[in-house]
Design a protein around this motif. Structure first.
Motif, PDB file in Angstrom:
ATOM      1  N   LEU A  43       0.815  -1.216   0.000  1.00  0.00           N
ATOM      2  CA  LEU A  43       0.000   0.000   0.000  1.00  0.00           C
ATOM      3  C   LEU A  43       0.848   1.265   0.000  1.00  0.00           C
ATOM      4  N   GLU A  44       2.049   1.176   0.583  1.00  0.00           N
ATOM      5  CA  GLU A  44       2.912   2.351   0.676  1.00  0.00           C
ATOM      6  C   GLU A  44       3.596   2.680  -0.649  1.00  0.00           C
ATOM      7  N   LEU A  45       3.664   1.700  -1.562  1.00  0.00           N
ATOM      8  CA  LEU A  45       4.266   1.941  -2.871  1.00  0.00           C
ATOM      9  C   LEU A  45       3.204   2.485  -3.819  1.00  0.00           C
ATOM     10  N   SER A  46       3.635   3.245  -4.803  1.00  0.00           N
ATOM     11  CA  SER A  46       2.651   3.853  -5.697  1.00  0.00           C
ATOM     12  C   SER A  46       3.273   4.251  -7.028  1.00  0.00           C
ATOM     13  N   PHE A  47       2.700   3.723  -8.119  1.00  0.00           N
ATOM     14  CA  PHE A  47       3.131   4.151  -9.450  1.00  0.00           C
ATOM     15  C   PHE A  47       2.686   5.585  -9.707  1.00  0.00           C
ATOM     16  N   LEU A 156       1.629 -17.005  -0.928  1.00  0.00           N
ATOM     17  CA  LEU A 156       0.576 -16.299  -0.201  1.00  0.00           C
ATOM     18  C   LEU A 156       1.027 -14.926   0.288  1.00  0.00           C
ATOM     19  N   SER A 157       2.225 -14.856   0.854  1.00  0.00           N
ATOM     20  CA  SER A 157       2.733 -13.574   1.350  1.00  0.00           C
ATOM     21  C   SER A 157       2.881 -12.571   0.208  1.00  0.00           C
ATOM     22  N   LEU A 158       3.320 -13.066  -0.957  1.00  0.00           N
ATOM     23  CA  LEU A 158       3.473 -12.183  -2.105  1.00  0.00           C
ATOM     24  C   LEU A 158       2.125 -11.727  -2.633  1.00  0.00           C
ATOM     25  N   VAL A 159       1.110 -12.582  -2.508  1.00  0.00           N
ATOM     26  CA  VAL A 159      -0.249 -12.195  -2.911  1.00  0.00           C
ATOM     27  C   VAL A 159      -0.699 -10.988  -2.099  1.00  0.00           C
ATOM     28  N   PHE A 160      -0.414 -11.015  -0.807  1.00  0.00           N
ATOM     29  CA  PHE A 160      -0.777  -9.887   0.054  1.00  0.00           C
ATOM     30  C   PHE A 160      -0.034  -8.621  -0.366  1.00  0.00           C
ATOM     31  N   PHE A 161       1.255  -8.773  -0.681  1.00  0.00           N
ATOM     32  CA  PHE A 161       2.038  -7.608  -1.099  1.00  0.00           C
ATOM     33  C   PHE A 161       1.465  -6.995  -2.379  1.00  0.00           C
ATOM     34  N   PHE A 162       1.215  -7.830  -3.388  1.00  0.00           N
ATOM     35  CA  PHE A 162       0.729  -7.311  -4.666  1.00  0.00           C
ATOM     36  C   PHE A 162      -0.718  -6.827  -4.564  1.00  0.00           C
ATOM     37  N   LEU A 163      -1.482  -7.373  -3.630  1.00  0.00           N
ATOM     38  CA  LEU A 163      -2.824  -6.841  -3.372  1.00  0.00           C
ATOM     39  C   LEU A 163      -2.718  -5.417  -2.849  1.00  0.00           C
ATOM     40  N   GLY A 164      -1.787  -5.210  -1.905  1.00  0.00           N
ATOM     41  CA  GLY A 164      -1.556  -3.855  -1.391  1.00  0.00           C
ATOM     42  C   GLY A 164      -1.101  -2.914  -2.485  1.00  0.00           C
ATOM     43  N   LEU A 165      -0.208  -3.402  -3.358  1.00  0.00           N
ATOM     44  CA  LEU A 165       0.281  -2.582  -4.464  1.00  0.00           C
ATOM     45  C   LEU A 165      -0.852  -2.219  -5.416  1.00  0.00           C
ATOM     46  N   ALA A 166      -1.741  -3.180  -5.681  1.00  0.00           N
ATOM     47  CA  ALA A 166      -2.875  -2.931  -6.580  1.00  0.00           C
ATOM     48  C   ALA A 166      -3.835  -1.897  -6.003  1.00  0.00           C
ATOM     49  N   LEU A 167      -3.945  -1.868  -4.668  1.00  0.00           N
ATOM     50  CA  LEU A 167      -4.863  -0.926  -4.013  1.00  0.00           C
ATOM     51  C   LEU A 167      -4.207   0.412  -3.689  1.00  0.00           C
TER      52      LEU A 167
END
Length: 299
Positions: A43-47, A156-167
C-alpha cells in the motif's frame, strides 16, 4: 529502524541469548502478521506518486538495481559453491537481496535533509519504489511450486504484497482506514513478525564474519557505485550522485522479509539468512553520515 529493535528483542529471547523456546501457538500469529505487514508494504508503494519521475527512475535503476543484482549473482556463486543450495533460484535470490532498496529509510533520510519534497527527493523515492517492485516480481517468479495449490501456499505472502500494491493508488481502503492500519502495522504486525524472526535465529551458531564482510563490501560498493555512476551519466553533480548512491544503498526491513521467505522455502541456509540480516541492519545505519550532506540541498 524501530523494527530492528524488535528484531533485537527476539534475538535476546531466542537461542542467541536467553534460549527461551519459541511458543508453537505463535507461529500462525506471526504468519498472519507477516502477511498483513506485506499488505501495508504494498500500500505504501505507488506508481501514481512516481509521476514524471518514472522515466528517470527507470534509468537510475540500471545502476541502483542491475549493478548490485549482477554482483549478487557472482557473490552467490562464490558463497554457495559446493553446497546443496547451489542452483539458479538461490543465486537469483541472493542477487535480489543485494539489489533491493529500503523505501522507509530513504524517506527518513530525505526528510532529515529537507529534500523530501524536492525533485531529487522524488527521484530517489521513485527509484527505491521501482527497485522494490522489481525485486518482488522477480522473487515471485523464482519461488518453487509444483501445482496451483502449492503455488498459492508458497506465494501467499506475495499475494498480500501485490494486493496492497494494486490498491495503493485506489480510493480503497479509505485514508482514515489506512492510517489506522498503519498504526497497527507499526505497533502490532511489524513488531510481532520481527520478534518472531529474531526469536528463531541462533545468531552465534550461524554467523560467519568473513561471509558478512564479503557480502557487505560487494553489496555496498555495487549499489553505491552503480547508482553513483548512473547518476553521473544522467548529468547529476558529484555531490548529488554521492547522495543518491548512499541513500539507495540502505536495504532495511524489505531485505529481511524476503530473506525470511527464502529461508522458509529452502532457497538459502540459516547461515546466509544471518548474513543478510546483518547486511540489512548495517546498510540501514549508513544514512548517519548522509545527514552531513545536508548543506548540499541548496546547491
Amino acid at each position: 529502524m524501530k523494527l530492528f529493535l524488535f528484531l533485537f528483542v527476539g534475538l535476546v529471547m531466542g537461542p542467541s541469548f536467553l534460549e527461551i523456546g519459541f511458543p508453537k501457538f505463535a507461529d500462525p500469529v506471526a504468519s498472519i502478521c507477516a502477511n498483513l505487514f506485506l499488505l501495508m508494504a504494498g500500500l505504501e508503494l505507488s506508481f501514481k506518486k512516481m509521476g514524471r519521475q518514472l522515466l528517470p527512475a527507470a534509468k537510475l535503476s540500471v545502476g541502483a538495481f542491475l549493478f548490485p543484482f549482477l554482483t549478487g549473482l557472482i557473490a552467490a556463486m562464490i558463497i554457495l559453491r559446493d553446497t546443496p543450495l547451489a542452483g539458479p533460484e538461490s543465486y537469483i535470490f541472493i542477487a535480489l537481496a543485494l539489489a533491493v532498496s529500503a523505501l522507509p529509510v530513504a524517506i527518513q533520510i530525505l526528510k532529515d535533509l529537507k529534500l523530501y519534497h524536492t525533485d531529487l527527493g522524488r527521484l530517489i523515492i521513485a527509484t527505491a519504489t521501482l527497485c522494490d517492485i522489481l525485486a518482488w516480481v522477480c522473487f515471485a517468479l523464482i519461488l518453487p511450486a509444483e501445482s496451483l495449490k502449492s503455488w498459492f501456499v508458497t506465494h501467499l505472502s506475495l499475494v498480500f504484497f501485490f494486493l496492497g500494491l494494486a490498491l495503493s493508488d485506489s480510493p480503497y481502503p479509505s485514508e482514515r482506514l489506512r492510517e489506522q492500519l498503519q498504526r497497527l502495522n507499526t505497533w502490532v504486525f511489524g513488531p510481532i513478525f520481527f520478534i518472531s524472526i529474531g526469536w528463531k535465529l541462533n545468531l552465534w551458531l550461524n554467523l560467519d564474519w568473513s561471509q558478512v564482510l564479503l557480502v557487505f563490501i560487494l553489496a555496498s560498493v555495487s549499489k553505491w557505485g552503480g547508482s553513483y555512476w548512473t547518476a553521473r551519466q544522467m548529468g547529476f553533480s558529484k555531490q548529488r550522485s554521492l547522495l543518491l548512491g548512499l541513500t539507495l544503498n540502505s536495504r532495511g526491513a524489505v531485505e529481511i522479509i524476503i530473506s525470511n521467505l527464502a529461508l522458509q522455502q529452502g532457497l538459502i541456509s540459516e547461515k546466509i539468512f544471518a548474513t543478510l540480516v546483518i547486511l540489512a541492519i548495517a546498510t540501514s545505519l549508513i544514512p548517519g553520515p548522509v545527514t552531513r550532506l545536508a548543506k548540499l540541498r541548496d546547491e
